[in-house]
Design a protein around this motif. Structure first.
Motif: not given
Ligand SMILES: Cc1ncc(COP(=O)(O)O)c(C=O)c1O
Length: 350
Positions: A286-306
């Motif tokens: 329904n379009g409410e999921l705007l972002e997903m991301f992983g969090a860890g030391t290597a990348a700090v934050i990695s956006p998840i595109l799908g």
């Protein structure tokens, strides 16, 4: 504590092309080590980085009694070297060790060893956005005996590897509905070597279908979302950030807890609670999921595109004012001594 130091005769640093580093393949001039024998940690040492010899019967080879940590050092424009919340890694390696029936490593040994090692190998910490020194503390079982029981002897080590800006490429995840990373009463919350070994095969199957990571779910019913690869995971539904609570199945990530504290301080609504797969699938539909991301030391934050769940595939929208970019920039600025350290997270190596 009497730390013995043997310095390298000639540094290898001039052989290193710092602009073309592959993650974790090049190591600095020195390493820290300390052996546990006769019920006590012996004199810690720093010596030139080199191969080690082990008896083939050493327990680590047979039973995987091994734990590790991952942290980073950064250099600012004044050539000062900084760590990010190293106390958290020091405590976590001992929590992991306890679960694997390994002895705790003394805090003062950890900090003195780490600090002296970083001072000796300071040139290996490169300045500039994205550059860092990845630090890998670990403990392995070294008793020469193939009986299936906890080792009597151990080796604690710290090795360091220069790394560049982490770019994982595009990340899409497959939600686990067959394999599991951890179970209740298991070792999921520990950074136990075997947790990673066990994840490689499901990760390969996901990769064959075009997914760079598996998004793990609870082992009982694959009903709740947990974490991915070496990252905790956040979901932005409308303007709220959601992340799973840590538990005996999930690693208590330093980046995760820093993001929660930072976001709340900035007035972003954060909900730490069990997150159902169905809830995220619904929000994506329904379009409410705007972002997903992983969090860890290597990348700090990695956006998840799908992500994929069973046979359904979802792509996330491109959002303006992404939480992921804002939080990543803010945290890396704190890590690199470019922003105020309101929470007291930076640790100067001196
Ligand atoms: C399984 C797992 N989850 C999450 C993380 C993120 O933890 P941290 O932010 O402390 O690096 C890691 C990396 O250490 C990990 O291995």
């Amino acid at each position: 504590m009497a730390l013995q130091i043997e310095k390298i005769k000639k540094s290898k640093i001039s052989d290193v092309d710092f602009n073309n580093l592959k993650f974790g393949q090049v190591f600095t001039d020195h390493m820290f080590e300390c052996d546990y024998e006769n019920g006590a940690w012996q004199t810690p040492k720093i010596r030139p980085y080199q191969a080690l010899a082990f008896d083939p019967s050493a327990k680590v080879f047979h039973y995987g009694q091994a734990v590790f940590e991952g942290m980073k050092a950064y250099k600012d424009e004044n050539n000062d070297v900084w760590l990010f919340r190293p106390d958290q890694n020091q405590e976590r390696i001992n929590k992991s060790a306890e679960r694997l029936d390994m002895p705790a490593f003394p805090k003062e040994y950890f900090f003195e060893g780490l600090t002296e090692l970083l001072k000796l190998d300071k040139e290996w910490v490169q300045k500039g956005e994205g550059n860092a020194l990845y630090i890998r503390p670990f403990v392995i079982a070294t008793e020469n005996c193939v009986s299936a029981s906890a080792s009597t002897n151990y080796k604690f080590m710290i090795i360091c590897s220069p790394v560049q800006a982490y770019y994982a490429g595009e990340v899409r995840v497959q939600i686990a509905d067959k394999y599991s990373r951890s179970a209740n009463g298991g070792v999921g919350y520990a950074k136990a070597a075997g947790n990673y070994a066990a994840s490689f095969y499901p990760a390969k199957l996901a990769a064959e279908q075009g997914y760079q990571q598996v998004l793990w779910t609870d082992a009982s019913n694959h009903e709740y979302l947990e974490e991915a690869g070496t990252m905790n995971v956040f979901f932005r539904v409308n303007d709220t950030l959601l992340t799973a609570p840590t538990s005996e199945r999930i690693l208590d990530g330093v980046t995760r807890k820093s993001i929660i504290q930072f976001a709340e301080d900035k007035g972003i609504k954060v909900e730490v609670r069990p997150i159902k797969v169905t809830e995220i699938v619904e929000a994506a539909k329904n379009g409410e999921l705007l972002e997903m991301f992983g969090a860890g030391t290597a990348a700090v934050i990695s956006p998840i595109l799908g992500f994929a769940h069973k046979d359904e595939k979802f792509e996330l929208p491109k959002v303006e004012n992404s939480y992921a970019s804002f939080i990543k920039k803010s945290l890396t600025d704190i890590q690199r001594n470019l922003a105020e350290d309101k929470f007291g997270w930076r640790f100067k190596v001196q």
